[in-house]
Scaffold this motif. Sequence first.
Motif, PDB file in Angstrom:
ATOM      1  N   GLY A  32     -10.242 -14.424 -22.900  1.00 39.43           N
ATOM      2  CA  GLY A  32     -10.658 -14.129 -21.550  1.00 39.43           C
ATOM      3  C   GLY A  32      -9.535 -14.384 -20.563  1.00 39.43           C
ATOM      4  N   ALA A  33      -9.755 -14.003 -19.319  1.00 37.40           N
ATOM      5  CA  ALA A  33      -8.749 -14.186 -18.268  1.00 37.40           C
ATOM      6  C   ALA A  33      -8.397 -15.666 -18.129  1.00 37.40           C
ATOM      7  N   GLY A  34      -7.115 -15.971 -18.206  1.00 34.71           N
ATOM      8  CA  GLY A  34      -6.654 -17.342 -18.041  1.00 34.71           C
ATOM      9  C   GLY A  34      -6.745 -18.211 -19.280  1.00 34.71           C
ATOM     10  N   GLN A  35      -7.298 -17.691 -20.366  1.00 34.04           N
ATOM     11  CA  GLN A  35      -7.407 -18.495 -21.587  1.00 34.04           C
ATOM     12  C   GLN A  35      -6.093 -18.496 -22.354  1.00 34.04           C
ATOM     13  N   ALA A  36      -5.570 -19.684 -22.610  1.00 35.59           N
ATOM     14  CA  ALA A  36      -4.320 -19.802 -23.363  1.00 35.59           C
ATOM     15  C   ALA A  36      -4.591 -19.657 -24.854  1.00 35.59           C
ATOM     16  N   PRO A  37      -3.701 -19.008 -25.599  1.00 34.46           N
ATOM     17  CA  PRO A  37      -3.836 -18.967 -27.057  1.00 34.46           C
ATOM     18  C   PRO A  37      -3.411 -20.294 -27.666  1.00 34.46           C
ATOM     19  N   PHE A  38      -3.789 -20.510 -28.906  1.00 33.54           N
ATOM     20  CA  PHE A  38      -3.252 -21.637 -29.655  1.00 33.54           C
ATOM     21  C   PHE A  38      -1.792 -21.376 -29.981  1.00 33.54           C
ATOM     22  N   GLY A  39      -1.476 -20.141 -30.379  1.00 39.63           N
ATOM     23  CA  GLY A  39      -0.104 -19.827 -30.735  1.00 39.63           C
ATOM     24  C   GLY A  39       0.191 -18.351 -30.629  1.00 39.63           C
ATOM     25  N   ARG A  40       1.470 -18.029 -30.784  1.00 33.39           N
ATOM     26  CA  ARG A  40       1.942 -16.646 -30.805  1.00 33.39           C
ATOM     27  C   ARG A  40       2.276 -16.264 -32.239  1.00 33.39           C
ATOM     28  N   VAL A  41       1.842 -15.095 -32.643  1.00 34.85           N
ATOM     29  CA  VAL A  41       1.976 -14.669 -34.034  1.00 34.85           C
ATOM     30  C   VAL A  41       3.403 -14.200 -34.319  1.00 34.85           C
ATOM     31  N   ARG A  42       4.002 -14.767 -35.361  1.00 38.06           N
ATOM     32  CA  ARG A  42       5.278 -14.274 -35.861  1.00 38.06           C
ATOM     33  C   ARG A  42       5.088 -13.472 -37.137  1.00 38.06           C
ATOM     34  N   HIS A  43       4.002 -13.771 -37.841  1.00 32.21           N
ATOM     35  CA  HIS A  43       3.634 -12.999 -39.038  1.00 32.21           C
ATOM     36  C   HIS A  43       2.128 -13.111 -39.203  1.00 32.21           C
ATOM     37  N   GLY A  44       1.466 -11.979 -39.453  1.00 35.91           N
ATOM     38  CA  GLY A  44       0.028 -11.978 -39.643  1.00 35.91           C
ATOM     39  C   GLY A  44      -0.686 -11.217 -38.540  1.00 35.91           C
ATOM     40  N   SER A  45      -2.003 -11.303 -38.535  1.00 39.15           N
ATOM     41  CA  SER A  45      -2.816 -10.559 -37.566  1.00 39.15           C
ATOM     42  C   SER A  45      -3.206 -11.396 -36.362  1.00 39.15           C
ATOM     43  N   GLY A  46      -3.604 -12.640 -36.583  1.00 39.66           N
ATOM     44  CA  GLY A  46      -4.031 -13.477 -35.470  1.00 39.66           C
ATOM     45  C   GLY A  46      -5.420 -13.121 -34.982  1.00 39.66           C
ATOM     46  N   ARG A  50       9.779 -23.159 -46.395  1.00 37.42           N
ATOM     47  CA  ARG A  50       9.941 -22.074 -47.371  1.00 37.42           C
ATOM     48  C   ARG A  50       8.967 -20.936 -47.074  1.00 37.42           C
ATOM     49  N   GLN A  51       7.736 -21.287 -46.686  1.00 37.38           N
ATOM     50  CA  GLN A  51       6.774 -20.237 -46.370  1.00 37.38           C
ATOM     51  C   GLN A  51       7.215 -19.434 -45.147  1.00 37.38           C
ATOM     52  N   ILE A  52       7.717 -20.124 -44.147  1.00 38.39           N
ATOM     53  CA  ILE A  52       8.191 -19.430 -42.947  1.00 38.39           C
ATOM     54  C   ILE A  52       9.329 -18.489 -43.279  1.00 38.39           C
ATOM     55  N   ARG A  53      10.308 -18.981 -44.018  1.00 38.77           N
ATOM     56  CA  ARG A  53      11.456 -18.140 -44.352  1.00 38.77           C
ATOM     57  C   ARG A  53      11.055 -16.937 -45.193  1.00 38.77           C
ATOM     58  N   ARG A  54      10.165 -17.144 -46.159  1.00 35.84           N
ATOM     59  CA  ARG A  54       9.739 -16.054 -47.030  1.00 35.84           C
ATOM     60  C   ARG A  54       8.983 -14.993 -46.244  1.00 35.84           C
ATOM     61  N   LEU A  55       8.087 -15.402 -45.371  1.00 39.08           N
ATOM     62  CA  LEU A  55       7.259 -14.433 -44.629  1.00 39.08           C
ATOM     63  C   LEU A  55       8.043 -13.704 -43.552  1.00 39.08           C
ATOM     64  N   LEU A  56       8.975 -14.393 -42.917  1.00 40.38           N
ATOM     65  CA  LEU A  56       9.713 -13.729 -41.852  1.00 40.38           C
ATOM     66  C   LEU A  56      10.792 -12.791 -42.398  1.00 40.38           C
ATOM     67  N   ARG A  57      11.122 -12.935 -43.691  1.00 37.03           N
ATOM     68  CA  ARG A  57      12.043 -11.995 -44.313  1.00 37.03           C
ATOM     69  C   ARG A  57      11.320 -10.732 -44.773  1.00 37.03           C
ATOM     70  N   SER A  58       9.998 -10.840 -44.981  1.00 35.00           N
ATOM     71  CA  SER A  58       9.253  -9.708 -45.562  1.00 35.00           C
ATOM     72  C   SER A  58       8.957  -8.633 -44.526  1.00 35.00           C
TER      73      SER A  58
END
Length: 260
Positions: A175-189, A252-260
């Motif tokens: 909703g308007a003004g609602q902050a997310p928990f995070g920003r997606v670097r990989h995935g749907s969110g 390792r998970q971050i590096r693997r997913l951001l390379r894919s």
Amino acid sequence: MSTSSPTLPVDVAALAGVPADKGEVHVVHLYPREMSIYGDLGNTRCLAARLRWHGYSPVVHDHHPGAPFPRRVDLVVGGGGQDSGQVRVQHDLAVQADRLRELAAEGVPMLMICGMYQLFGEAFITVEGVRLPGLGILGVTTRGNRTRMIGPVVLETGFGPVVGYENHSGSTELGAGQAPFGRVRHGSGNNGTDGTEGARTHNVVGSYLHGPVLPANPALADGLLSLAARRATGGWAPGTVDDTLALEAQGRQIRRLLRS
């Protein structure tokens, strides 16, 4: 008769005799039978273990439908569930709604995963168009759809990088003004389109990330615990915890997913 008497999970620190003399921290797990699929119970066990490692005494209350709500609350967690599980907890959640809203407004840290994240929002709208009201603690609305969002996720959050696994058919809009928990670097969110994942209001975090998410992300776990310990004891005095393996796995998970 169902009660919410405290239970203490067994953990390695307790067996090793790690002292816990910095005070009690009370953790409430909402509906562990109905809303704890995909390993979400591991979040509560992680919090209890890390509290002991840091020198605090965890007191874990399992809150079941129809039971009195615990009087002392320093941190609240809830997990994901199937539609049938959500139906079974809806009445009790309505009974506890004012108390939960009050705790959220007071700054009590909360982590709500998947189904409980949706129930903490404004509403869930079914595929058929039926609007089911939520608690309104988080300014989000979720719509059911026939396409599932499944797979590993990498986020950038206020707690640092976070990894986890999503499996949801609900599409959530902030909703308007609602902050997310995070920003997606990989995935749907939240919805696969706007790059957001979860929501955060005060110290309440809602997220779709299973895993369980806390053992895989020590900084997130300790971020919540620091808030809870300050509420419970007036301060946060962390101990020395060896998170080498968890951080290596996360990296390792971050590096693997951001390379894919």
